[in-house]
Design a protein around this motif. Sequence first.
Motif, PDB file in Angstrom:
ATOM      1  N   TRP A   1       9.216  -4.545  -4.869  1.00 43.62           N
ATOM      2  CA  TRP A   1       9.612  -3.494  -3.892  1.00 43.62           C
ATOM      3  C   TRP A   1      10.863  -4.310  -3.425  1.00 43.62           C
ATOM      4  N   LEU A   2      11.597  -3.333  -2.845  1.00 42.49           N
ATOM      5  CA  LEU A   2      13.061  -3.895  -2.185  1.00 42.49           C
ATOM      6  C   LEU A   2      13.489  -2.487  -1.190  1.00 42.49           C
ATOM      7  N   PRO A   3      13.556  -2.929   0.038  1.00 40.59           N
ATOM      8  CA  PRO A   3      14.037  -1.991   1.017  1.00 40.59           C
ATOM      9  C   PRO A   3      15.533  -1.250   0.568  1.00 40.59           C
ATOM     10  N   ASP A   4      15.403   0.016   0.445  1.00 39.71           N
ATOM     11  CA  ASP A   4      16.563   0.936   0.076  1.00 39.71           C
ATOM     12  C   ASP A   4      17.833   0.348   0.830  1.00 39.71           C
ATOM     13  N   ASP A   5      17.797  -0.107   1.988  1.00 36.65           N
ATOM     14  CA  ASP A   5      18.795  -0.654   2.768  1.00 36.65           C
ATOM     15  C   ASP A   5      19.710  -1.300   1.903  1.00 36.65           C
ATOM     16  N   TYR A   6      19.261  -2.346   1.433  1.00 38.86           N
ATOM     17  CA  TYR A   6      19.661  -3.363   0.692  1.00 38.86           C
ATOM     18  C   TYR A   6      20.712  -2.946  -0.533  1.00 38.86           C
ATOM     19  N   ILE A   7      20.218  -1.676  -1.340  1.00 40.13           N
ATOM     20  CA  ILE A   7      20.932  -1.157  -2.422  1.00 40.13           C
ATOM     21  C   ILE A   7      21.765   0.021  -2.101  1.00 40.13           C
ATOM     22  N   ALA A   8      21.506   0.666  -1.045  1.00 42.11           N
ATOM     23  CA  ALA A   8      22.464   2.054  -0.935  1.00 42.11           C
ATOM     24  C   ALA A   8      23.914   1.659  -0.797  1.00 42.11           C
TER      25      ALA A   8
ATOM     26  N   SER B   1       0.861  -1.281   0.294  1.00 40.43           N
ATOM     27  CA  SER B   1       0.078   0.147  -0.049  1.00 40.43           C
ATOM     28  C   SER B   1       0.925   1.268   0.082  1.00 40.43           C
ATOM     29  N   MET B   2       0.452   2.283  -0.800  1.00 43.36           N
ATOM     30  CA  MET B   2       1.058   3.621  -0.705  1.00 43.36           C
ATOM     31  C   MET B   2       0.129   4.562  -1.147  1.00 43.36           C
ATOM     32  N   GLY B   3      -0.123   5.760  -0.052  1.00 41.72           N
ATOM     33  CA  GLY B   3      -0.968   6.792  -0.397  1.00 41.72           C
ATOM     34  C   GLY B   3      -2.234   6.232  -0.430  1.00 41.72           C
ATOM     35  N   THR B   4      -2.677   6.684  -1.495  1.00 44.31           N
ATOM     36  CA  THR B   4      -4.388   6.146  -1.873  1.00 44.31           C
ATOM     37  C   THR B   4      -4.433   4.747  -2.336  1.00 44.31           C
ATOM     38  N   TRP B   5      -3.313   4.265  -2.648  1.00 43.04           N
ATOM     39  CA  TRP B   5      -3.349   2.717  -3.542  1.00 43.04           C
ATOM     40  C   TRP B   5      -3.313   1.689  -2.223  1.00 43.04           C
ATOM     41  N   HIS B   6      -4.124   0.875  -2.328  1.00 43.50           N
ATOM     42  CA  HIS B   6      -3.987  -0.181  -1.210  1.00 43.50           C
ATOM     43  C   HIS B   6      -3.836  -1.873  -1.630  1.00 43.50           C
TER      44      HIS B   6
END
Length: 237
Positions: free
Chosen positions: A27-34, A16-21
């Motif tokens: 998706w992938l947590p940014d921690d993995y690729i930073a 879910s993000m904003g109005t989209w549920h």
Amino acid sequence: MAAPVIGATSYVEESSMGTWHDMPAVWLPDDYIAPLRAAGAVVAVLPEQDPALAADALARVDALYLTGGYDVDPAVYGADAHERCDAPRAGRDAWEIALVREATAQGMPILGVCRGAQVLNVARGGTLHQHVPDVVGHDDYQMGDAIFRDLGVSVLPDTLLATLHPLEREVPMYHHQAIDRLGEGLVVAARSVHGLVEAIEDPAQAFCLALQWHPEHDELTAVWDGFVAAARSSAAR
């Protein structure tokens, strides 16, 4: 020299993000690729799809990065599921196992983290401990609520990992499964203070390393730098 392109595996889950549920999302947590960006790589996300396309996907990247996520389905290595196992993600398992096998055949650099270490081992015919507390008798390796626990590891000398990481050190842990029987061609590169396998590698490959702990939550950068350097060499070839 152009930045190497590293293909990273990912989740495909309802999000879910904003109005989209409750929409299926990659998706992938940014921690993995930073850390890869910081080391100078371009990251391309490789969401699950037809395993027959693994060679086509890897033809467009210079290295394979196996990220974290849900448990590998025990059926893949011929076991019944423990009651604490996650629900199977058959599509992701099949896709990532195909990527590992193709990358290995090509001699492409591989780095695995957490689930990624488990996928590498299973793809080579190995097995997993399905619930670490059954082995060590406590929950220190996964405290819950996304709380990482620092535990000591011993890195074996004369391994690739030993060139990138201190031999004795505490590292951030968060896993309830672990490597049991090693897959073909793999060797132990590190063990925890309780004897669990915490890192594996393939000495026959230029760079094939997987860590059960979470280096993306660690200040050390040498593993990331070494992986990106290997990807850059792969691109040059």
